[in-house]
Design an enzyme around this catalytic site. Structure first.
Site, PDB file in Angstrom:
ATOM      1  N   ARG A 134       0.009   5.459 -10.870  1.00 23.50           N
ATOM      2  CA  ARG A 134      -0.691   5.519  -9.592  1.00 23.50           C
ATOM      3  C   ARG A 134      -1.889   6.459  -9.637  1.00 23.50           C
ATOM      4  O   ARG A 134      -2.970   6.123  -9.130  1.00 23.50           O
ATOM      5  CB  ARG A 134       0.277   5.954  -8.499  1.00 23.50           C
ATOM      6  CG  ARG A 134       1.378   4.953  -8.216  1.00 23.50           C
ATOM      7  CD  ARG A 134       0.783   3.607  -7.756  1.00 23.50           C
ATOM      8  NE  ARG A 134       1.806   2.659  -7.404  1.00 23.50           N
ATOM      9  CZ  ARG A 134       2.411   2.614  -6.213  1.00 23.50           C
ATOM     10  NH1 ARG A 134       2.091   3.495  -5.291  1.00 23.50           N
ATOM     11  NH2 ARG A 134       3.318   1.696  -5.973  1.00 23.50           N
ATOM     12  N   ASP A 182       1.404   4.930  10.388  1.00 19.53           N
ATOM     13  CA  ASP A 182       1.744   5.042   8.974  1.00 19.53           C
ATOM     14  C   ASP A 182       0.939   6.194   8.398  1.00 19.53           C
ATOM     15  O   ASP A 182      -0.132   6.530   8.911  1.00 19.53           O
ATOM     16  CB  ASP A 182       1.428   3.749   8.223  1.00 19.53           C
ATOM     17  CG  ASP A 182       2.239   3.612   6.943  1.00 19.53           C
ATOM     18  OD1 ASP A 182       3.194   2.818   6.917  1.00 19.53           O
ATOM     19  OD2 ASP A 182       1.910   4.311   5.961  1.00 19.53           O
TER      20      ASP A 182
END
Length: 288
Positions: A53, A157
């Site tokens: 990532r 979120d």
């Protein structure tokens, strides 16, 4: 579901074949920083996921090692620093979601809404991800109460990129979880260059306010108290003290008797003074 850690990523290359330097100490720093920033408790064995990532951000920012990237992150503040902190968080979260996921919750939601018919109802969908869950809640509200409902939904979120997708409300026409009847009732089909896509109808989109929110924030300025909260498959990634802190926060922003819907593997029996079990992974707020 919202933003959660992925466990289904391929292993990173052996150290000698890596594009970027990544030391054991770097992994520990990442664990500390993501815990401080987002409450996420990274487990040992996630080194491959972290390397995969963060490599994306290193390419974009020009750093040649994870250590130098983390050093830059910790030393910079202001708008530029905060923007990169958000990218760091976005990198270490992923989103597993679909329309009407964990179907057993929606008949219970329908019942709860019908019991509040004629009242103004506020719902909060935390970890809204790319929007399938909050739109599922909005569809349920329309189906339960009709077009003249008085239901508003906050969808939040921590990942700003998935929220941008959610607010657009555009999906593949064959998205999992949507029946033909719901496709006709709640979506517009794309034509021409947009064939194969669907967009939520305006009456559905108007019900939802999308906003960025971090459960680790010290200020939960979310407006009026909520009747119903969905926070599903989020707290399994937190340790016990963080879970407790989040549950106390949710308790504070709910109305007496409000309902909390959680994920299938989440159990809060040790927080009985906050929530009592009312159904399969459904809890009722307890007044204190």
């Amino acid at each position: 579901m919202s933003a959660v850690l992925s466990s289904a990523l391929s292993a990173s290359p052996p150290p000698g074949d890596r594009e970027f330097d990544f030391e054991a100490a770097d992994f520990q720093r990442v664990c500390t920083l993501i815990y401080q920033r987002a409450g996420i408790n990274l487990q040992p064995g996630k080194q491959a996921m972290v390397y995969s990532r963060l490599s994306r951000r290193l390419r974009d920012t020009g750093h040649r090692s994870v250590g130098s990237y983390l050093q830059w992150l910790e030393q910079h503040s202001g708008a530029g620093g905060e923007a990169e902190w958000q990218e760091f968080v976005n990198c270490l979260t992923t989103n597993l979601t679909s329309f009407f996921r964990e179907e057993h919750h929606f008949p219970l939601l329908t019942q709860a809404l019908q019991q509040r018919r004629g009242q103004a109802v506020r719902m909060w969908c935390n970890a809204a991800s790319t929007g399938e869950e909050p739109y599922s809640l909005a569809m349920t509200a329309i189906e339960a109460l009709g077009a003249q409902h008085n239901v508003k939904l906050v969808a939040s979120d921590i990942d700003t990129k998935v929220l941008a997708t959610a607010s657009r409300g555009v999906y593949d026409a064959d998205s999992r979880g949507l029946s033909p009847e719901r496709l006709r009732a709640h979506f517009l089909r794309g034509t021409g260059a947009n064939a194969g896509s669907i967009r939520v109808k305006p009456e559905l989109a108007r019900m939802i306010e999308f906003r960025s929110f971090n459960l680790m924030s010290s200020a939960w300025a979310l407006g009026d108290p909520f009747d119903i909260v969905f926070c599903r498959n989020v707290m399994i990634y937190f340790d016990n003290p963080t879970q407790r802190r989040v549950l106390e926060g949710i308790h504070r922003v709910m109305k007496p008797g409000g309902l909390l819907f959680v994920g299938h593997s989440e159990n809060f029996s040790d927080a009985r003074e906050l929530f009592r079990l009312r159904g399969k992974t459904v809890y009722e707020r307890v007044d204190r």
